[in-house]
Design a protein around this motif. Structure first.
Motif, short mmCIF file in Angstrom:
data_model
loop_
_atom_site.label_atom_id
_atom_site.label_comp_id
_atom_site.label_asym_id
_atom_site.label_seq_id
_atom_site.Cartn_x
_atom_site.Cartn_y
_atom_site.Cartn_z
N ALA A 56 -6.97 73.62 59.03
CA ALA A 56 -5.72 73.29 58.34
C ALA A 56 -4.68 74.38 58.57
N GLN A 57 -5.11 75.63 58.50
CA GLN A 57 -4.18 76.73 58.73
C GLN A 57 -3.69 76.77 60.17
N GLU A 58 -4.56 76.46 61.12
CA GLU A 58 -4.13 76.39 62.52
C GLU A 58 -3.09 75.29 62.70
N SER A 59 -3.30 74.17 62.04
CA SER A 59 -2.31 73.08 62.11
C SER A 59 -1.01 73.47 61.44
N LEU A 60 -1.11 74.26 60.37
CA LEU A 60 0.11 74.76 59.71
C LEU A 60 0.92 75.66 60.64
N VAL A 61 0.22 76.45 61.43
CA VAL A 61 0.91 77.29 62.42
C VAL A 61 1.65 76.40 63.41
N GLU A 62 0.96 75.38 63.93
CA GLU A 62 1.59 74.45 64.88
C GLU A 62 2.77 73.74 64.23
N LEU A 63 2.63 73.35 62.97
CA LEU A 63 3.71 72.70 62.24
C LEU A 63 4.91 73.63 62.11
N THR A 64 4.65 74.88 61.80
CA THR A 64 5.72 75.87 61.65
C THR A 64 6.49 76.05 62.95
N VAL A 65 5.78 76.15 64.05
CA VAL A 65 6.42 76.30 65.37
C VAL A 65 7.27 75.07 65.68
N ALA A 66 6.72 73.90 65.43
CA ALA A 66 7.46 72.66 65.70
C ALA A 66 8.70 72.56 64.83
N LEU A 67 8.59 72.95 63.57
CA LEU A 67 9.76 72.92 62.67
C LEU A 67 10.85 73.88 63.15
N ARG A 68 10.44 75.05 63.60
CA ARG A 68 11.41 76.03 64.11
C ARG A 68 12.13 75.46 65.34
N HIS A 69 11.38 74.84 66.23
CA HIS A 69 12.00 74.25 67.42
C HIS A 69 12.93 73.10 67.03
N LEU A 70 12.50 72.29 66.07
CA LEU A 70 13.33 71.18 65.61
C LEU A 70 14.65 71.69 65.04
N VAL A 71 14.59 72.72 64.23
CA VAL A 71 15.80 73.30 63.64
C VAL A 71 16.74 73.80 64.73
N HIS A 72 16.19 74.47 65.72
CA HIS A 72 17.01 74.98 66.83
C HIS A 72 17.79 73.85 67.50
N HIS A 73 17.09 72.77 67.82
CA HIS A 73 17.74 71.66 68.51
C HIS A 73 18.71 70.92 67.58
N ALA A 74 18.35 70.78 66.32
CA ALA A 74 19.22 70.12 65.35
C ALA A 74 20.51 70.90 65.14
N GLU A 75 20.42 72.22 65.11
CA GLU A 75 21.62 73.04 64.92
C GLU A 75 22.61 72.86 66.07
N PHE A 76 22.12 72.55 67.24
CA PHE A 76 23.01 72.30 68.38
C PHE A 76 23.67 70.93 68.27
N VAL A 77 22.87 69.93 67.94
CA VAL A 77 23.33 68.54 67.98
C VAL A 77 24.13 68.13 66.75
N LEU A 78 23.76 68.61 65.58
CA LEU A 78 24.39 68.15 64.35
C LEU A 78 25.92 68.27 64.34
N PRO A 79 26.49 69.43 64.66
CA PRO A 79 27.96 69.52 64.60
C PRO A 79 28.65 68.53 65.55
N ILE A 80 28.06 68.32 66.70
CA ILE A 80 28.65 67.40 67.67
C ILE A 80 28.61 65.97 67.15
N LEU A 81 27.45 65.56 66.63
CA LEU A 81 27.32 64.22 66.09
C LEU A 81 28.22 64.02 64.87
N GLU A 82 28.28 65.01 63.99
CA GLU A 82 29.13 64.91 62.81
C GLU A 82 30.59 64.73 63.21
N GLN A 83 31.01 65.46 64.23
CA GLN A 83 32.39 65.34 64.69
C GLN A 83 32.65 63.96 65.29
#
Length: 91
Positions: A56-83
């Protein structure tokens, strides 16, 4: 007859949004990370049910990495889509 959308660029074009290779690429990454996040949440739930703390903890690590990557990509796309969609955060 239904149109088959091959990629995110075509999707954006089909719905009338301006697009770029970067936006399309980031949307693809968001989709991949979302799949990973859902998979890891399912795995964590199963491991917790089985009382397999280490897995479970190993999966939490993978989840954390995926969330960080998701945030990175979302921060790029969100302002453009909102505009382009003329939406703002109403908080």
């Amino acid at each position: 007859m239904a149109i088959r959308i091959q990629d995110h660029r075509e999707m954006l074009q089909e719905i009338g949004l301006k697009h770029s290779v970067q936006i399309s690429s980031h949307l693809g990454e968001i989709e991949q990370e979302a799949d990973t996040i859902l998979d890891q949440l399912t795995a964590i739930r199963a491991f917790a049910f089985q009382r397999d703390t280490e897995a479970a903890q190993e999966s939490l690590v993978e989840l954390t990495v995926a969330l960080r990557h998701l945030v990175h990509h979302a921060e790029f796309v969100l302002p453009i889509l909102e505009q382009q969609l003329d939406i703002t955060d109403k908080d």
